[in-house]
Enzyme design. Sequence first.
Site, short mmCIF file in Angstrom:
data_model
loop_
_atom_site.label_atom_id
_atom_site.label_comp_id
_atom_site.label_asym_id
_atom_site.label_seq_id
_atom_site.Cartn_x
_atom_site.Cartn_y
_atom_site.Cartn_z
N ASP A 161 0.83 -1.21 0.00
CA ASP A 161 0.00 0.00 0.00
C ASP A 161 0.87 1.25 0.00
O ASP A 161 0.54 2.25 -0.65
CB ASP A 161 -0.94 0.02 1.21
N ARG A 168 -0.11 6.53 -6.57
CA ARG A 168 -1.45 7.08 -6.83
C ARG A 168 -1.45 8.59 -6.62
O ARG A 168 -2.05 9.34 -7.38
CB ARG A 168 -2.48 6.42 -5.89
N SER A 183 -6.82 0.16 0.15
CA SER A 183 -5.72 0.83 0.84
C SER A 183 -6.04 0.97 2.32
O SER A 183 -5.23 0.62 3.19
CB SER A 183 -5.51 2.22 0.19
N LYS A 187 -4.77 -1.79 5.75
CA LYS A 187 -4.06 -1.29 6.94
C LYS A 187 -4.87 -1.53 8.21
O LYS A 187 -4.33 -1.85 9.26
CB LYS A 187 -3.75 0.20 6.76
N1 URA Z 1 -6.38 7.01 3.05
C1 URA Z 1 -5.67 5.90 2.74
O1 URA Z 1 -4.99 5.33 3.59
N2 URA Z 1 -5.74 5.43 1.49
C2 URA Z 1 -6.49 6.01 0.53
O2 URA Z 1 -6.51 5.51 -0.59
C3 URA Z 1 -7.21 7.17 0.84
C4 URA Z 1 -7.14 7.66 2.14
#
Ligand code: URA
Length: 434
Positions: A161, A168, A183, A187
Amino acid sequence: MRMYDLIHKKKNGQALSTEEIEFFVRGVTSGEIPDSQIAALLMAVCLKNMDDREATDLTLSMLASGESADLSAIPGLKADKHSTGGVGDSTTPVVIPTVAACGLKVAKMSGRALGHTGGTIDKLESVPGTRTELSPEEFARVVNTVGAAVVGQTGTLCPADKKLYALRDFTATVENNALIASSIMSKKLASGADVIMLDVKYGSGAFIKDPEDARELARLMVKIGEGAGRRVGAIISSMDVPLGRAVGNALEMYEAADILCGNAEADKLEVCVALSAGMLSLADIAKGDEAKKMALDAINSGKAFDKLCEMLEAQGGDTSQLRDPSIRSYAPYKMELKAETEGYICSMNTEEIGLSEGMLGASRDSLDGKVDHLAGLEIIKKTGDKVSPADTVAILHSSRRELLEPAAKRLGKAITYSAEKPKLPPVIYATVGV
Ligand code: URA
């Protein structure tokens, strides 16, 4: 398997198989797939989207790309909350101690500020002495003794990520529900909590502008989390109007303390109570109105404020400025922004407010950048308020005088005025899974 074929397939709108997604994430993590091909696939996903199965596979592959937190030293249910990203919207310092005061343990991992959105860790570290890098043993000890602890995410969680998010950010491919959901949820799953309450933001200051898109994002994240065996719920809340009145690290911590001491801004309190009640409900401690009442009682009795101080002190923090407003530190330089005209504040672009905050020194442009904890904004007049040119709309704070003027200019452009009172969006648009 060839990365070229995956890009081609997605470009033609076809779904990627589980094996193909695993191949992609493995290659991202090992560095075998070049950035050009990763970026091409990300763009194809943005244009052709992913279905729920693909988004789930992407989440689980990213989760498997690194370590997961081991919370087995903390008995019972552990809860976490997460905001998809907003401006001046810090609810964590209110919600975490509130649910902890109601008997629900919180083991939370948070991020730092990046771009125009704020980060919980920077806010907590604005309380002098607060440490957010605890060893796993210390983290477990604080959660077990106090009932709550908040630490920074380690780099070993979801390395895929980390790489994908950076790309991104660089290739205008952040705003896609499957990419955002995978994403965030990878986490959150790696952080180990059993109960996960999400605050999905929509509006000018959020990644998602449209409330129905935000509802769809919430549905997807809840589905992914439940599929992984966790209890997940979400609220969809507006980031079209600033939440509360403080934007900035220390300023938001002072505001959180004030909310917990009975001086609450109604909109921020509403979101905090909804999130707290959602967590209590997911944990089967209380449901519906009873959960809301329980959260409000914890706040009104002062127990939640005591819990906030206890948690910060257990993490090394000096809470005297939260307890006593008369000794609070403020940035040495301030500037007032006056209303431009007679009428109503029609709109405040909260992304621009976040960027003005950054220009004052409150956020970092790079991951290693330093943050001015005292920089930020006090929003004196909000969307819907009647103003005349003598009225102060906002007060800008910075430790560097030269930053005030350009930030004030940007802030001024973020505000529009109208002769008629505008219709305000509801603070909470919808709820999913609770
Ligand atoms: N927060 C994140 O951790 N990932 C995203 O893609 C957008 C907000």
